[in-house]
Design an enzyme around this catalytic site. Structure first.
Site, PDB file in Angstrom:
ATOM      1  N   SER A 182     -17.250  28.844 -84.168  1.00 25.07           N
ATOM      2  CA  SER A 182     -19.368  28.164 -83.757  1.00 25.07           C
ATOM      3  C   SER A 182     -19.473  27.677 -82.011  1.00 25.07           C
ATOM      4  O   SER A 182     -20.530  27.496 -82.008  1.00 25.07           O
ATOM      5  CB  SER A 182     -20.121  28.147 -84.844  1.00 25.07           C
ATOM      6  OG  SER A 182     -19.833  27.122 -85.160  1.00 25.07           O
ATOM      7  N   HIS A 210     -21.561  33.577 -88.049  1.00 27.52           N
ATOM      8  CA  HIS A 210     -22.749  34.013 -86.319  1.00 27.52           C
ATOM      9  C   HIS A 210     -22.166  35.478 -86.282  1.00 27.52           C
ATOM     10  O   HIS A 210     -22.123  35.172 -85.232  1.00 27.52           O
ATOM     11  CB  HIS A 210     -21.588  32.948 -85.433  1.00 27.52           C
ATOM     12  CG  HIS A 210     -22.125  31.497 -85.792  1.00 27.52           C
ATOM     13  ND1 HIS A 210     -23.342  30.804 -84.855  1.00 27.52           N
ATOM     14  CD2 HIS A 210     -21.711  30.078 -85.998  1.00 27.52           C
ATOM     15  CE1 HIS A 210     -23.683  30.151 -85.294  1.00 27.52           C
ATOM     16  NE2 HIS A 210     -22.324  29.725 -85.962  1.00 27.52           N
ATOM     17  N   LYS A 241     -28.755  32.277 -90.223  1.00 28.20           N
ATOM     18  CA  LYS A 241     -28.914  32.331 -88.630  1.00 28.20           C
ATOM     19  C   LYS A 241     -29.369  34.011 -88.534  1.00 28.20           C
ATOM     20  O   LYS A 241     -30.712  34.369 -88.050  1.00 28.20           O
ATOM     21  CB  LYS A 241     -27.239  32.468 -88.478  1.00 28.20           C
ATOM     22  CG  LYS A 241     -26.578  31.295 -88.800  1.00 28.20           C
ATOM     23  CD  LYS A 241     -25.563  30.954 -88.547  1.00 28.20           C
ATOM     24  CE  LYS A 241     -25.080  29.185 -88.273  1.00 28.20           C
ATOM     25  NZ  LYS A 241     -23.639  29.057 -89.501  1.00 28.20           N
TER      26      LYS A 241
HETATM   27  C1  LIG Z   1     -23.812  28.054 -89.944  1.00 34.72           C
HETATM   28  C2  LIG Z   1     -22.545  28.650 -90.543  1.00 34.72           C
HETATM   29  C3  LIG Z   1     -22.596  27.872 -92.104  1.00 34.72           C
HETATM   30  C4  LIG Z   1     -23.809  27.813 -93.100  1.00 34.72           C
HETATM   31  O1  LIG Z   1     -23.979  28.899 -93.758  1.00 34.72           O
HETATM   32  P1  LIG Z   1     -26.243  27.915 -94.007  1.00 34.72           P
HETATM   33  O2  LIG Z   1     -26.652  29.189 -94.891  1.00 34.72           O
HETATM   34  O3  LIG Z   1     -26.707  27.864 -92.441  1.00 34.72           O
HETATM   35  O4  LIG Z   1     -25.679  26.783 -95.062  1.00 34.72           O
HETATM   36  C5  LIG Z   1     -21.277  28.338 -92.958  1.00 34.72           C
HETATM   37  N1  LIG Z   1     -20.389  28.351 -92.928  1.00 34.72           N
HETATM   38  C6  LIG Z   1     -19.966  28.815 -90.891  1.00 34.72           C
HETATM   39  C7  LIG Z   1     -18.927  29.674 -89.962  1.00 34.72           C
HETATM   40  C8  LIG Z   1     -20.880  28.559 -90.569  1.00 34.72           C
HETATM   41  O5  LIG Z   1     -21.381  28.224 -88.553  1.00 34.72           O
END
Ligand SMILES: *Cc1c(COP(=O)(O)O)cnc(C)c1O
Length: 393
Positions: A182, A210, A241
């Site tokens: 990310s 992502h 997301k």
């Molecule tokens: C954003 C993210 C998460 C967390 O996801 P949420 O649904 O916001 O808890 C977990 N793993 C990765 C790789 C992320 O980028």
């Protein structure tokens, strides 16, 4: 009297002095291309709302209808009385969408890693983890009590060396990687990592937070992107997301998902996701299965933005996805850049140590399908103006 809270004051002072104190901005509008941030209307490049679904009319309608039909909360954990027909339907639809045998819907992507890792490995086992893996993978791995061996970022040769060195000392191995990283927007070489893992009989898990709704045909995720259906053991993802709602998904082989349903503590001991969220996720699957237009627009916007930024002379790092880092190096410069952008009506965050290594501070631009070409041009003009002002280009 001793001051029991002195340690907090000392730590907070330290954070403040090293410019690492987090200040919360308050949003005054839904997540969208334009948002009201701390009372100011600005062009938004900070949310993970890749497909613009967070404020999509069909999503809101589905959520509202679910509140009428199902109420606001399940008032139970999934394994007692919290499994509503909506959850079962979403899991069936997500499995079909992703082309896997089964899927489990949990409270968040963060929780998905807490749920998925511990059932598969314990203290006699070893986890091979990419150096830049997300905090939720690291925490999930720690919860499992397995030994954690870090391999170099996106490096199948180093993974193989680490497996050869360490696997013989343990009962079982599991390799875990982020799908899309990310902070840089690069993609894990999943095919090569899997080939190595298969050679040694090591389980495979990818966290595609992502990539869900972004990579693969029509946003079907990283396993689809690499055509590894049925081969990869576990694909963890988020519905918080690109899906625009909230929740996590654990998808893969039926035997594994069934086992996680028996064992995962967040599934057994924390209440189910609300009907509104679950129904909105179902609406997102409908939209994604119905048309690939949003995913196509997202990639088109990202390619345009990245290309124009490079023409302007900015360094956009290793990005292969809609995440575009604008590499600035110095953390102070990145902070100043972000402040000046905000004054020019553009919301894009600076990211520095410890989220990224020292000396690699950057502005991170999250492209979305919600942005129009005019929005992107306005954003690019602001980047050009601030870049010249600060001597970056
Ligand atoms: C954003 C993210 C998460 C967390 O996801 P949420 O649904 O916001 O808890 C977990 N793993 C990765 C790789 C992320 O980028």
């Amino acid at each position: 009297m001793t001051d029991k809270l002195a340690f907090i004051r000392a730590d907070m002072d330290g954070l403040r002095e090293s410019n690492l104190l987090i200040t919360l901005r308050t949003m005054g509008s839904p997540a969208d291309a334009w948002m009201v941030v701390d009372g100011v209307r600005v062009l938004n490049f900070c949310t993970n709302n890749y497909l613009g679904l967070a404020n999509h009319p069909a999503m809101k309608e589905a959520a509202a209808a679910a509140v009428d039909r199902w109420g606001v909360g399940p008032a139970a954990v999934r394994s007692i009385a919290g499994t509503q027909a909506l959850h079962v339907e979403l899991e069936r639809r997500l499995a079909a969408f992703k082309g896997v045998e089964d899927a489990l819907y949990v409270q968040s992507g963060f929780v998905a890693n807490q749920a998925a890792i511990a059932p598969l490995v314990g203290k006699e086992d070893v986890i091979f983890s990419d150096r830049l893996n997300h905090a939720s993978i690291i925490d999930g791995a720690r919860l499992s009590s397995a030994k954690i061996i870090v391999y170099e970022h996106c490096d199948p040769a180093d993974l193989e060396a680490k497996i050869q060195e360490h696997l013989p000392n343990y009962r079982r191995g599991l390799v875990i990687t982020d799908g899309v990283f990310s902070m840089d927007g690069d993609i894990a070489p999943l095919d090569k990592l899997m080939a190595v893992a298969d050679r040694y009989g090591v389980l495979t898990m990818v966290d595609d937070a992502h990539g869900e709704g972004v990579l693969g045909r029509g946003g079907r995720g990283i396993v689809d992107h690499f055509g590894l259906h049925g081969a990869f053991d576990v694909e963890v993802g988020t519905l918080s997301k690109a899906f625009g709602v909230v929740g996590g998904v654990i998808a893969g082989k039926r035997a594994i998902i069934d086992y996680i349903r028996q064992k995962a503590r967040p599934f057994l001991f924390s209440s189910a996701v609300t009907p509104a969220d679950t129904a909105a996720c179902l609406a997102a699957v409908d939209l994604l299965e119905g048309s690939e237009a949003l995913v196509a627009k997202l990639w088109e916007n990202a390619a345009y933005f990245r290309g124009e930024m490079q023409k302007l002379g900015f360094d956009t790092g290793k990005s292969q996805t809609p995440i575009v880092p604008v590499m600035l190096g110095d953390a102070g410069l990145a902070k100043q850049f972000s402040r000046s952008l905000f004054e020019a009506g553009v919301f894009a965050m600076s990211i520095g140590f410890p989220t990224v290594p020292r000396g690699l501070a950057r502005i991170r631009v999250m492209n979305t399908a919600a942005h129009s070409r005019a929005d992107l041009d306005q954003g690019l003009a602001a980047f050009a103006q601030v870049g010249r002002q600060l001597g970056v280009i």
